[in-house]
Design an enzyme around this catalytic site. Structure first.
Site, PDB file in Angstrom:
ATOM      1  N   LYS A  35      21.919 -42.948 -12.703  1.00  0.00           N
ATOM      2  CA  LYS A  35      21.593 -42.611 -11.790  1.00  0.00           C
ATOM      3  C   LYS A  35      23.101 -43.283 -11.267  1.00  0.00           C
ATOM      4  O   LYS A  35      24.025 -43.271 -11.182  1.00  0.00           O
ATOM      5  CB  LYS A  35      21.076 -43.163 -11.491  1.00  0.00           C
ATOM      6  CG  LYS A  35      19.260 -42.561 -11.436  1.00  0.00           C
ATOM      7  CD  LYS A  35      18.330 -43.116 -11.575  1.00  0.00           C
ATOM      8  CE  LYS A  35      17.038 -42.802 -12.278  1.00  0.00           C
ATOM      9  NZ  LYS A  35      16.752 -40.862 -11.565  1.00  0.00           N
ATOM     10  N   ASP A  57      12.397 -52.781 -13.646  1.00  0.00           N
ATOM     11  CA  ASP A  57      12.960 -51.136 -13.631  1.00  0.00           C
ATOM     12  C   ASP A  57      13.909 -51.346 -12.706  1.00  0.00           C
ATOM     13  O   ASP A  57      13.305 -51.326 -11.065  1.00  0.00           O
ATOM     14  CB  ASP A  57      11.691 -50.484 -13.158  1.00  0.00           C
ATOM     15  CG  ASP A  57      11.733 -49.196 -13.159  1.00  0.00           C
ATOM     16  OD1 ASP A  57      13.401 -48.663 -13.909  1.00  0.00           O
ATOM     17  OD2 ASP A  57      10.958 -48.155 -13.538  1.00  0.00           O
ATOM     18  N   TRP A  73       7.032 -44.860  -9.078  1.00  0.00           N
ATOM     19  CA  TRP A  73       7.302 -44.877 -10.875  1.00  0.00           C
ATOM     20  C   TRP A  73       6.650 -45.914 -11.183  1.00  0.00           C
ATOM     21  O   TRP A  73       6.665 -45.982 -12.367  1.00  0.00           O
ATOM     22  CB  TRP A  73       9.228 -45.230 -11.077  1.00  0.00           C
ATOM     23  CG  TRP A  73       9.780 -44.161 -10.864  1.00  0.00           C
ATOM     24  CD1 TRP A  73      10.031 -43.463  -9.627  1.00  0.00           C
ATOM     25  CD2 TRP A  73       9.591 -43.065 -12.060  1.00  0.00           C
ATOM     26  NE1 TRP A  73      11.273 -42.177  -9.918  1.00  0.00           N
ATOM     27  CE2 TRP A  73      10.273 -42.171 -11.621  1.00  0.00           C
ATOM     28  CE3 TRP A  73       9.414 -42.710 -13.608  1.00  0.00           C
ATOM     29  CZ2 TRP A  73      10.369 -40.013 -11.848  1.00  0.00           C
ATOM     30  CZ3 TRP A  73       9.499 -41.929 -14.293  1.00  0.00           C
ATOM     31  CH2 TRP A  73      10.182 -40.607 -13.743  1.00  0.00           C
TER      32      TRP A  73
HETATM   33  C1  LIG Z   1      12.907 -46.279 -10.742  1.00  0.00           C
HETATM   34  C2  LIG Z   1      12.421 -44.661 -11.943  1.00  0.00           C
HETATM   35  N1  LIG Z   1      11.941 -45.591 -13.219  1.00  0.00           N
HETATM   36  C3  LIG Z   1      11.656 -45.035 -14.288  1.00  0.00           C
HETATM   37  C4  LIG Z   1      12.713 -43.582 -13.930  1.00  0.00           C
HETATM   38  C5  LIG Z   1      11.718 -42.790 -15.864  1.00  0.00           C
HETATM   39  O1  LIG Z   1      13.433 -42.393 -16.073  1.00  0.00           O
HETATM   40  P1  LIG Z   1      13.099 -41.727 -17.234  1.00  0.00           P
HETATM   41  O2  LIG Z   1      13.920 -40.409 -17.162  1.00  0.00           O
HETATM   42  O3  LIG Z   1      14.840 -42.614 -18.328  1.00  0.00           O
HETATM   43  O4  LIG Z   1      12.140 -41.920 -18.454  1.00  0.00           O
HETATM   44  C6  LIG Z   1      12.927 -43.042 -13.164  1.00  0.00           C
HETATM   45  C7  LIG Z   1      13.820 -41.477 -13.193  1.00  0.00           C
HETATM   46  O5  LIG Z   1      14.272 -40.932 -12.459  1.00  0.00           O
HETATM   47  C8  LIG Z   1      13.072 -43.694 -11.646  1.00  0.00           C
HETATM   48  O6  LIG Z   1      14.227 -43.209 -10.667  1.00  0.00           O
END
Ligand SMILES: Cc1ncc(COP(=O)(O)O)c(C=O)c1O
Length: 370
Positions: free
Chosen positions: A205, A181, A112
């Protein structure tokens, strides 16, 4: 006895859902939403059918914000925003709003973080100041030992990497503006909001259903938002319009409020952290006690309590494990394709009984196949 008969019983015939997201929700929250579904508090309609400008919905919005503030101890000088586009759109928005022509530092501890870098590169100069890729993303660095760029706009970290199961397990500190994040570990333990300039987290989550991304923004950051951004991508516009520049994700925001209130009533984030430590210890105990049959991905010091990836000795055994696990009513244990093996995501609402059941199953499987 058949495997299906061995399934541990759960209310409503629910399975143990190890999904990395959207993840398991607290049952009392689902029950409350069910009870309020057709006629919310005597308003004569459901939350899904209300005008977001009406009195009923505005009271819901206020309560959701209040519950977030209370659960997470959000200081008064931070704005709470409920935005759309998920954490993924925040990768772009935060860079557009906060770079201000300066380089931005990114600490990359997993997949991510890599995605955040790719999005930010389209907006300005990105310095990857630490990259865990050569080490296969198994650890998170001590930021005190990372050489940051003097005069950078901010440092971006992914507090818990959902795919690799790598977590700082503390609030990192840089002395500068930290952008975080927190999608997969928010509200899983106490954290000090004031140590961060900006926190964002997709809700699906630990906070509620998908469709809403929580943003906690220190208000002085608004001064550096450049003019001329597309309105939906402009933090100032979102703040000035109380995150209702357009129709917000009304139902998801309502659910986030119910989830936060649920954890406040549970005892707050200290109590949540204790439960999460206990749950993770049960699963890691099965991994560590297997004599090397199961191998964890992250180093001990950065083992996530939310996402627990582990591998088995071969692909064949992994397939067999997953097939048998399914028969036990364990859902979504397959690891992400980039790491392979299995991953048990045990978010806040995941029941401790499910961790015990998985650990027992893992022990039995290793004994029969090791
Ligand atoms: C740490 C992290 N950042 C970003 C995201 C992306 O999130 P979204 O699907 O809400 O864009 C996720 C999705 O699993 C994630 O686990």
């Amino acid at each position: 006895m058949s495997q299906v008969q061995d399934k541990p019983a759960q209310a409503y015939g629910r399975v143990f859902n190890f999904s990395a997201g959207p993840g398991v929700m607290p049952v009392p929250v689902l029950e409350k939403a069910r009870d309020e579904m057709l006629n919310w508090h005597g308003a004569g309609l459901s939350v899904m059918e209300m005008s977001h400008r009406g009195k009923s919905y505005l009271s819901i919005a206020e309560e959701s914000e209040a519950a977030v503030r209370e659960l997470m101890g959000v200081p008064a000088n931070y704005k709470v925003l409920f935005l759309q586009g998920g954490a993924s759109l925040q990768f772009t928005i935060l860079a557009k709003n906060l770079m201000g022509g300066k380089p931005a530092d990114y600490v990359v501890t997993g997949s991510w973080g890599q995605k955040a870098v790719e999005a930010a590169k389209l907006e300005g100069e990105v310095k990857v100041v630490w990259d865990g890729k050569p080490g296969k993303f198994t650890e998170a660095p001590d930021l005190g030992s990372v050489s940051l760029t003097p005069g950078s706009a901010y440092t971006h970290v992914t507090l818990n990497e959902t795919i690799q199961g790598v977590d700082y397990l503390r609030d990192p500190e840089t002395g500068g503006d930290l952008v975080c994040d927190m999608s997969s570990c928010i509200a899983s333990r106490p954290f000090d909001v004031s140590k961060y300039a900006l926190i964002y987290a997709g809700a699906q989550k630990n906070l509620g259903p998908s469709g809403v991304c929580l943003v906690l923004l220190r208000e002085d950051l608004l001064e550096r938002v450049p003019a001329g951004l597309p309105p939906m991508l402009d933090y100032r516009v979102q703040v000035e319009n109380g995150w209702m520049y357009n129709t917000p994700p009304c139902f998801s925001v309502y659910m986030v409020g119910l989830v936060c209130r649920h954890w406040i009533d549970f005892g707050g984030l200290e109590a949540v952290a204790k439960l999460n430590e206990e749950k993770a210890a049960i699963v890691y105990g099965a991994i560590d006690g297997s004599g090397g049959f199961y191998k964890p991905h992250a180093v001990q010091a950065n083992r996530s309590r939310m996402n627990i990836p582990f591998t088995l000795p071969s692909d064949d055994l992994t397939e067999k494990f997953l097939a048998e696990a399914k028969g036990h009513g364990f859902l979504e244990l397959k690891g992400h394709r980039s790491v392979g093996g299995c991953r048990a995501s045990v978010y806040n609402a995941f029941p401790v009984e499910g961790c015990h059941a998985l650990a027992e199953f893992m022990k039995g499987f290793a004994a029969s196949n090791g």
